[in-house]
Design an enzyme around this catalytic site. Structure first.
Site: not given
Ligand code: GLU
Length: 455
Positions: A145
Site C-alpha cells: 500500500k
Molecule cells: N485500493 C484497492 C483495495 O484496497 C485496490 C487495490 C488494487 O487494485 O491493487 O483493495
C-alpha cells in the site's frame, strides 16, 4: 507449544490489551506477568487491529513461530519527502509512503491513498490487508500500500499531477510490473494512475501499462474495474443473504460512504432488489424509508464535487446514525474504525458487508459476534477491486482486451468461490467469518513461504 516464545506472547498480549480484547486462553498464564497494562482508548491503531486478528487466526492454524514472524513483518517500508511547487509559487514538502508487506505469492499489489491522515501505521495495516485479500481470492500477488499525506480536495489538478509524478519518480526502484503494482485507493483514481504510468514509462523508454492498474480505459484500463469493488460487495452480500435465507427483494440496506465503493455497492444492491434506505458521505447522511433513488444521488454527487450535501430525495439524518439504523444489511464503505466498541451494541443489521478496509475495530468484533451478526469481512467483501486489477494486469501483459461480460463473469465466480471457501472454514473451525478469512489467507501464504523458504 512451539509458537509461544515469550517475546511473541508478550507482544500479542500487549496488542490485546491495547485493543481491549481478551487474550487467547491458550496463552500460558506465567507469560501474563510480562505484560504492562497499556492505555486503552476507543480509537484503534489499524496495524494493531490487523495484528490481533492475524494472531487469532495464526493460533487457530497452529502456525509455527518462524512463519508467524515472517508473515507479520512488512518486507519493505519506504518513506520519501516530496518537495512540490504549489500554484502560488511556494514550495511544500509532502511525505509519501510505500509499504510492501509481502511478495511471497508474487509481485506486491495495492492502492495509493491521498489523504491528510495517511501515516506509516495505517499504510502498514493496509499493506498487510492487501496480502490477506489477494490470498483469500487466490490471485498471485503479495500485498502493498502507498499513500501521501495531503488533502487532494484542497489542491489543484496541476499540484496533484506534480505530486503524483514526484512520488512515482521517488518510487522508481520499488514499482514495476513484476515487482510492485499500484492502483487507486481513497483520494486517487484513473487520472492519477495515468500520470503514474506515464512517469514510470518515461524512465523505461517505453510504454509500460502493466505497472499500474485502475487506469483510464484508453490507456489499457479494464472494463469493469471502476465498479469492481462495489460489485464484489454486492456479490458477497447476496451470497451471504442466500445462506441466511434473507430475500433480497424484501431486504433493507444502509450504505456508509458514497465514493467509488459505496456508490457502486448501493447502485448494484438496489438493482438486485434491495431497498437502500440510507446513504451517507463525509458531508451528510440521508434516509428514505421507501428507498433512495441511487441514480439520482449519484447524479447529485457528480454535480456537487462528489458530495451528497443538499440531496433532496431523502430526509437528512445524523451522520453517525447510519450505522445503527434498523436495516437488514449494513455496508460500511467509508474508512477504518467506524464500528467500534461504543456503537457496536446499537447495530441492528443482521448482515454487515465491509466495503471499506478495516471499518470494524477488533474490540467491536466480539460484540458483533455475540449479537449473531454475520460479517463479510473487508479482506473478502472488497476484494473485487484487486481481482479486476489482476485481470487488467493480465490483459496488459497479453496485449489484449476482454469484454465486460468476461470480466464480470470471472470476477463474480472468484468472489463466490472465495465466499464459500471462507464460509466453510468458519463452519469447520467454528470461528467468525473474519477469522476464517484470515485463516484461509494465512494458510495459503504460509504454505507458499514454506516451499520458497528463507535464508
Ligand atoms: N485500493 C484497492 C483495495 O484496497 C485496490 C487495490 C488494487 O487494485 O491493487 O483493495
Amino acid at each position: 507449544m512451539k509458537y509461544f516464545n515469550p517475546e511473541a506472547a508478550k507482544e500479542f498480549i500487549y496488542l490485546c490489551a491495547r485493543a481491549g480484547a481478551v487474550p487467547d486462553n491458550k496463552i500460558p498464564s506465567e507469560r501474563m506477568s510480562y505484560v504492562e497494562p497499556a492505555p486503552i482508548t476507543d480509537k484503534e491503531n489499524p496495524f494493531e487491529a490487523m495484528m490481533s486478528r492475524f494472531h487469532e487466526a495464526a493460533m487457530k492454524l497452529g502456525l509455527d513461530e518462524e512463519t508467524y514472524n515472517v508473515l507479520k513483518s512488512p518486507t519493505k517500508q519506504v518513506i520519501v519527502s516530496l518537495p512540490i511547487t504549489m500554484d502560488d509559487g511556494s514550495k511544500r514538502v509532502f511525505e509519501g509512503y510505500r509499504v510492501i508487506h509481502s511478495n511471497i505469492l508474487g509481485p506486491s499489489k495495492g492502492g495509493i491513498r491521498y489523504d491528510p491522515h495517511v501515516n506509516l501505521d495505517e499504510v502498514k495495516a493496509l499493506a498487510a490487508w492487501m496480502t490477506w485479500k489477494c490470498a483469500v481470492v487466490d490471485i498471485p500477488y503479495g500485498g502493498a500500500k502507498g499513500g501521501i499525506a495531503c488533502n487532494p480536495r484542497e489542491m489543484s489538478a496541476g499540484e496533484i499531477e506534480r505530486l503524483t509524478r514526484a512520488y512515482t519518480s521517488a518510487m522508481i526502484d520499488i514499482f514495476g510490473p513484476d515487482r510492485d503494482i499500484p492502483a487507486p485507493d481513497m483520494g486517487t483514481g484513473p487520472r492519477e494512475m495515468a500520470w503514474l504510468m506515464d512517469e514510470y514509462s518515461k524512465t523505461q523508454g517505453m510504454t509500460v501499462n502493466a505497472v499500474v492498474t485502475g487506469k483510464p480505459l484508453v490507456l489499457g484500463g479494464s472494463l469493469g474495474r471502476t465498479e469492481a469493488t462495489g460489485r464484489g460487495v454486492m456479490v458477497t452480500a447476496l451470497t451471504a443473504m442466500e445462506k441466511m435465507k434473507i430475500n433480497p427483494y424484501k431486504a433493507t440496506c444502509a450504505v456508509q460512504g458514497f465514493g467509488n465503493v459505496g456508490s457502486w455497492a448501493a447502485r448494484l444492491l438496489a438493482e438486485r432488489g434491495l431497498i437502500v434506505q440510507a446513504i451517507s458521505d463525509i458531508s451528510a447522511a440521508y434516509y428514505n424509508e421507501k428507498g433512495i433513488d441511487i441514480e439520482a444521488a449519484v447524479q447529485h454527487a457528480q454535480k456537487n464535487k462528489g458530495s451528497l450535501q443538499g440531496f433532496t430525495g431523502a430526509e437528512k439524518i445524523n451522520r453517525d446514525d447510519i450505522l445503527t439504523l434498523p436495516v437488514d444489511v449494513l455496508v460500511p464503505a467509508a474508512t477504518e474504525d467506524v464500528i467500534t466498541a461504543s456503537n457496536a451494541k446499537q447495530i441492528k443489521a443482521r448482515l454487515i458487508v465491509e466495503g471499506a478496509n478495516g471499518p470494524t475495530s477488533s474490540k467491536a468484533d466480539s460484540i458483533i459476534n455475540e449479537k449473531g451478526i454475520m460479517v463479510v469481512p473487508d479482506i473478502l467483501a472488497n476484494a473485487g477491486g484487486v481481482t479486476v486489477s489482476y485481470f487488467e494486469w493480465v490483459q496488459n501483459r497479453l496485449g489484449y482486451k476482454w469484454d465486460a461480460e468476461r470480466v464480470n463473469r470471472r470476477s463474480d465466480r472468484i468472489m463466490k468461490e472465495a465466499f464459500n471457501n471462507v464460509y466453510q472454514t468458519a463452519q469447520k473451525y467454528n470461528v467468525s467469518m473474519r477469522i476464517a478469512a484470515y485463516m484461509v489467507a494465512i494458510d495459503k501464504v504460509a504454505k507458499t513461504y514454506q516451499y520458497r523458504g528463507g535464508y
